[in-house]
Every structure is written in structure tokens, then in C-alpha cells.
Design a protein around this motif. Structure first.
Motif, PDB file in Angstrom:
ATOM      1  N   GLN A 163      -9.542   2.029   3.562  1.00 17.70           N
ATOM      2  CA  GLN A 163      -8.626   2.182   2.436  1.00 17.70           C
ATOM      3  C   GLN A 163      -9.155   1.452   1.204  1.00 17.70           C
ATOM      4  O   GLN A 163      -9.033   1.940   0.074  1.00 17.70           O
ATOM      5  CB  GLN A 163      -7.238   1.656   2.806  1.00 17.70           C
ATOM      6  N   GLU A 190     -11.636   5.149  -6.519  1.00 19.10           N
ATOM      7  CA  GLU A 190     -10.707   5.454  -7.604  1.00 19.10           C
ATOM      8  C   GLU A 190     -10.930   4.520  -8.795  1.00 19.10           C
ATOM      9  O   GLU A 190     -10.847   4.939  -9.955  1.00 19.10           O
ATOM     10  CB  GLU A 190      -9.269   5.344  -7.107  1.00 19.10           C
ATOM     11  N   ARG A 223       0.746   4.182  -2.912  1.00 20.62           N
ATOM     12  CA  ARG A 223       0.564   5.615  -2.669  1.00 20.62           C
ATOM     13  C   ARG A 223       1.716   6.418  -3.295  1.00 20.62           C
ATOM     14  O   ARG A 223       1.490   7.497  -3.845  1.00 20.62           O
ATOM     15  CB  ARG A 223       0.487   5.891  -1.164  1.00 20.62           C
ATOM     16  N   PHE A 280      -4.616  -2.606  -9.270  1.00 21.62           N
ATOM     17  CA  PHE A 280      -5.804  -2.470  -8.424  1.00 21.62           C
ATOM     18  C   PHE A 280      -6.137  -3.797  -7.728  1.00 21.62           C
ATOM     19  O   PHE A 280      -6.477  -3.812  -6.537  1.00 21.62           O
ATOM     20  CB  PHE A 280      -6.998  -2.014  -9.261  1.00 21.62           C
ATOM     21  N   ILE A 324      -9.989   3.032  -2.533  1.00 23.86           N
ATOM     22  CA  ILE A 324      -9.492   2.472  -3.789  1.00 23.86           C
ATOM     23  C   ILE A 324     -10.655   2.118  -4.708  1.00 23.86           C
ATOM     24  O   ILE A 324     -10.576   2.297  -5.931  1.00 23.86           O
ATOM     25  CB  ILE A 324      -8.602   1.244  -3.508  1.00 23.86           C
ATOM     26  N   LEU A 358       0.822  -1.211   0.000  1.00 28.59           N
ATOM     27  CA  LEU A 358       0.000   0.000   0.000  1.00 28.59           C
ATOM     28  C   LEU A 358       0.858   1.265   0.000  1.00 28.59           C
ATOM     29  O   LEU A 358       0.516   2.257  -0.657  1.00 28.59           O
ATOM     30  CB  LEU A 358      -0.945  -0.003   1.203  1.00 28.59           C
ATOM     31  N   GLN A 404       1.118   6.739  -6.951  1.00 26.57           N
ATOM     32  CA  GLN A 404       0.130   7.780  -7.251  1.00 26.57           C
ATOM     33  C   GLN A 404       0.759   9.171  -7.174  1.00 26.57           C
ATOM     34  O   GLN A 404       0.460  10.046  -7.995  1.00 26.57           O
ATOM     35  CB  GLN A 404      -1.043   7.677  -6.276  1.00 26.57           C
ATOM     36  N   CYS A 443      -5.411  -4.702   1.075  1.00 22.00           N
ATOM     37  CA  CYS A 443      -6.434  -4.189   1.995  1.00 22.00           C
ATOM     38  C   CYS A 443      -7.159  -5.337   2.690  1.00 22.00           C
ATOM     39  O   CYS A 443      -7.481  -5.270   3.883  1.00 22.00           O
ATOM     40  CB  CYS A 443      -7.442  -3.322   1.240  1.00 22.00           C
TER      41      CYS A 443
END
Length: 512
Positions: free
Chosen positions: A136, A143, A107, A121, A140, A103, A110, A128
Motif C-alpha cells: 500500500q 500517486e 481511500r 500523504f 501511495i 487508510l 479519493q 502504512c
């Protein structure tokens, strides 16, 4: 590998395609040493420093072979990265039990402006799920919808799995129902989600609706029954799977053998052992671990020991299973010898290992050793003792007659004692007829869990043993006034390859 040997003899420049092909061959064979030789050859040539395809192949090699430090070093040295680079590294962290790192890297990806694809993804949703990070996961999901991946079957299956493992079964089912195309993975994720959250009947209903089933979906349903205490049904479902012509896999055996262990169904466990041998999975570590556990819990500790001795590869579960097996048979010294062998071999014990070690000390009355290993947890392995460890220590002190020490141990606990901890001390008060301490512990127990029948019954037995029948009647009246009821006991017995369950006082069974 002949290709690596040939590479050493080549004087002219090898192109990137050849390097990538050789590295992929190493991945296919999990040939890490040969892969490192190729890496060294690349470094010696010094002309591939900016080739993204070669570096991606190296990251893929190291991650697939479990050498995450090497994978990350190559990744960090890359002057240019594409989506595959990020995906390989994120997936590696997830696959090897480092979801937090997965994770964090996502980040970071991104922040530098790289757009995730459906593979990334799926991986971060898996992270997660492992962390039970629902918030979280939902971020996602948002997104994913903004990026237009909400109808990708791989992403949808990962969403179902994430929501289910985070306990949000309704959200998992909502995603599942919206899927226009479902594969076996999607169905199995939803079935497993129901099972993991205690909704076994819903899992079975969905299983029966599946247009196509495979060994994974059968295994998920068997595991669902087992995890929710419906052991007889799990065994029956395993038989149905065989009748359907579906060959079990290692995970199937690892799911059904604990059922035999819990039911003490030795004969059925031995039949499954024969099937394992015929299937060629007798060397699979997870299967052997489950076999050892089954034999130990069915009273066959020698068979468990024999399996352990034949293992060419052991993990922490292997060592822990053998320690726990010896402990439950009262062979405390043998259990501690296995633990010392484990340490000598460099295997790192976990909190479950220490439950077995402390249980061995408890059953063998090894008080000094129990204290020593309890302290080992935090001092040597930085493991914070959990309630189970405190409970066993209180039981150890109580069984040995050190009631005051057990009380002081509880008073010094950094966490509030559970019903199990108090029950261990109260049971010791019954054994050693310490009425005064028993009354004190029972009062604390009543406040903690007033509907639990155990402290009332233990206190009543303490009074009865002392001939204080008036106090026995007071306890019985207290139970009646508070609506406390004693749960009926249940036993299982295996007769002619069938497992039968009996409740205390039940007369409805045909064999009653």
C-alpha cells in the motif's frame, strides 16, 4: 477559562472567527470540557451548521484531545469538507493508533474526488509504516509521484520512514539519496531505519555525517544500539550525548534505561534517575515505567514498587511492568494482586500483561491460578494466546511435576510448538528424571531445530543423572556428526561505573 465564561454572557451573535479562535485556545490547552461547552453554545445558536471553518476547528479540537468518536461525528455531519477536514481526521486516526481507519478514510477521500496534499500523504504513509503495509505504501508513493509531491521534504521523510519500517532499507536509502534538501527529520528517519533493521554500523556512519544533530537523532542512535543488543555501546553513546551538551528527553531516558536493566548496571541506572529528577521528567509515565523496569531487573523491587505507588497516572505498561517485576522476583501473589487492582481500576490488560501474570503463576507454582488466567485471556479479553503464553503454561505444569498434563497441553495446541515450548517440557523431564518422555520430546526437538544444542545437552544430562554413560556418549557423537556446537555463555559486570563483558573461557580481557 475566562473566555468561555464570557461567551455564556454574550447575547448578540458571535461570529465564526471568534468561535474558531476560542476552539484553538482549547486545543492549545487540551481543554476538552471547555471545548465541549463552546460546541454546545454553537449548537444552541444554530447558525453555524454550514460553516466549514467552525466545523474544521471542532474536528481539530476533538482529534487533538483524543476524543475520536466526537471528531468523527462532527466530520460525518459536515455538509461541506475541504482538504483540512480530511487531513485532520486522517491524522487523528494515525496519531491515536488506528492506522487501518486512517487508510480507509484516505481511500474514501479519493473516491469522492478530493486531492490529497503533502500533510495527508505524510499521514497515510505513517499509517502504512505502522501496519508494515509495504504494498500500500508503494501504491501511495506512485500517486505521490503522479501528483508531483516527490520532492516535498515532509513527504520524502515520511517515505524514508515508511520503507524503513516495512523492512525495505534499500528503497528508504534510495529516497534519502534523491533528496535535494534534507532536514534533521530526514536524517533521523534514515538513521532509525538502519537501526531498526539491524544495521547499526550504517546508522552510526550516517549519524556522523549529519550536518546538524538534535536530541531525536541522538536518541534514535542510542535506541538502535539497544535494540540490537549492543548495550555497552548504547551507554557509551549516551555519555557522549551528555558531553556534547545535548539534554535528554523522555524518549531518550526510555531508551537508555532498558540498557541499564539488561546489563544489571544499577549504579548507572541510579545516576540516570538523578538526571531525570534534575531534568524535571520524574512524572513522565514512559520514564517512570522504564525506571520501574530497571530497578526490578537490577534486584531492587522495593524501589520499583515505591515508584509505582507514587504514580498519579498509569497506563497498561505501568501495570504490566509492576506485575512482571514481582513475577521475576518470585512474588507471585503480589503480582496477581496488582493484576486484580488493574482490572478493578478499569485498565485493560494486553497479551504482554498476561505473559507477566502467567510468569508469576509459574514462579510461584500456582497451577490452578495459571489455568484460570490463561482462560481469562480468550474468555474475558478476546486475546488469542501466543506461543509465549503456551510456553509459560508448559513450564508451569512441568515445574510442578505435571509432565503428562504438559504433554497433553502441547498436543492440544492449535499451533505447532516452538523450540521454547519443547525446551520447557524437556527441562522438566530432566528435573523429574522422566527418561522415556524426555527421549520423545528430544526427538521432536531434533526434527524442529537440529542445530540447536539445548536438546542434546538436556538429553545428555538426563542420561548422565541416570548413570547411562553409553547413551551420553551417543548424544555427544550425534552432536559431533551433525556439527552442533554449544554457544559460549556471556556475563556482564559493573565495576567502578564501567560495564565489562566476559565470555566463558575468555582470557583476553584485562580483568580476566
Amino acid at each position: 477559562m475566562e473566555a468561555v465564561h464570557t461567551l455564556r454572557l454574550i447575547d448578540h451573535q458571535v461570529d465564526s472567527f471568534a468561535y474558531v479562535s476560542l476552539l484553538q485556545l482549547c486545543v492549545n490547552k487540551l481543554a476538552l470540557p471547555e471545548g465541549k461547552l463552546i460546541h454546545a453554545h454553537i449548537n444552541a445558536r444554530g447558525v453555524m451548521a454550514t460553516n466549514i471553518f467552525v466545523h474544521n476547528a471542532l474536528v481539530n479540537l476533538y482529534s487533538k484531545c483524543g476524543s475520536l468518536a466526537d471528531a468523527r461525528r462532527v466530520f460525518d455531519e459536515m455538509l461541506e469538507r475541504d482538504t483540512f477536514s480530511w487531513s485532520a481526521m486522517i491524522t487523528a486516526y494515525c496519531r491515536h493508533g488506528l492506522p487501518d481507519e486512517a487508510l480507509l478514510l484516505f481511500r474514501h477521500m479519493q473516491m469522492v474526488g478530493i486531492q490529497a496534499d503533502h500533510f495527508i500523504f505524510s499521514s497515510v504513509l505513517q499509517a502504512c509504516a505502522k501496519l508494515v503495509a509495504l504494498e500500500q505504501g508503494m501504491e501511495i508513493h506512485d500517486e505521490i509521484m503522479r501528483r508531483g509531491f516527490e520532492f516535498d521534504v515532509f513527504v520524502q521523510s515520511a517515505l524514508v520512514d515508511m520503507y524503513a519500517k516495512c523492512g525495505s532499507v534499500e528503497d528508504a536509502r534510495h529516497v534519502f539519496d534523491k533528496m535535494t534538501k534534507r532536514d534533521v527529520v530526514s536524517w533521523t528517519a534514515m538513521i532509525a531505519g538502519y537501526a531498526q533493521n539491524g544495521q547499526v554500523d550504517e546508522a552510526l556512519a550516517l549519524f556522523q555525517q549529519m550536518p546538524e544533530r538534535n536530541v531525536v537523532s541522538w536518541t534514535a542512535t542510542i535506541a538502535g544500539y539497544a535494540q540490537n543488543g549492543r548495550c555497552a555501546e548504547a551507554l557509551e553513546f549516551f555519555k557522549q550525548m551528555q558531553l556534547a551538551g545535548v539534554m535528554p528527553k523522555p524518549k531518550t531516558f526510555a531508551s537508555v534505561l532498558p540498557v541499564c536493566a539488561n546489563l544489571a548496571a544499577l549504579e548507572q541506572g541510579m545516576q540516570i534517575h538523578e538526571l531525570i529528577n534534575r531534568s524535571g521528567f520524574q512524572s513522565d509515565v514512559s520514564v517512570v515505567n522504564a525506571l520501574m523496569d530497571m530497578y526490578a531487573k537490577c534486584g531492587k523491587i522495593d524501589e520499583a514498587c515505591e515508584l509505582f505507588g507514587k504514580m498519579h497516572q498509569r497506563n497498561v505498561v505501568s501495570w504490566t511492568t509492576m506485575i512482571a517485576g514481582y513475577a521475576m522476583h518470585g512474588l507471585g501473589k503480589e503480582a496477581l494482586e496488582i493484576f486484580e487492582q488493574m482490572r478493578y481500576n478499569g485498565a485493560r490488560p494486553n497479551h504482554i500483561t498476561f505473559i507477566g501474570v502467567l510468569s508469576a503463576c509459574c514462579h510461584a507454582g500456582l497451577v490452578d491460578e495459571g489455568y484460570r488466567y490463561f482462560n481469562y485471556m480468550s474468555e474475558c479479553y478476546k486475546i488469542v494466546p501466543a506461543m509465549e503464553h503456551y510456553s509459560i503454561m508448559v513450564d508451569l505444569l512441568g515445574r510442578a511435576g505435571y509432565l503428562d498434563e504438559a504433554r497433553d497441553f502441547i498436543n492440544k495446541m492449535p499451533i505447532k510448538p516452538s523450540a521454547t515450548v519443547l525446551g520447557s517440557l524437556l527441562g522438566a523431564c530432566k528435573i523429574y528424571q522422566n527418561i522415556e518422555l524426555g527421549e520423545q520430546v528430544a526427538e521432536v526437538f531434533f526434527e524442529l531445530n537440529p542445530q540447536n544444542a539445548a536438546p542434546y545437552l538436556l538429553l545428555s544430562n538426563i542420561y548422565a543423572a541416570a548413570g547411562r554413560w553409553g547413551d551420553v556418549e551417543k548424544v555427544q557423537k550425534m552432536m559431533k556428526d551433525r556439527g552442533v556446537k554449544k554457544m559460549s555463555g556471556c556475563s556482564w559486570i559493573e565495576i567502578n561505573k564501567q560495564v565489562h563483558a566476559f565470555l566463558v573461557g575468555e582470557m583476553s580481557h584485562i580483568q580476566a
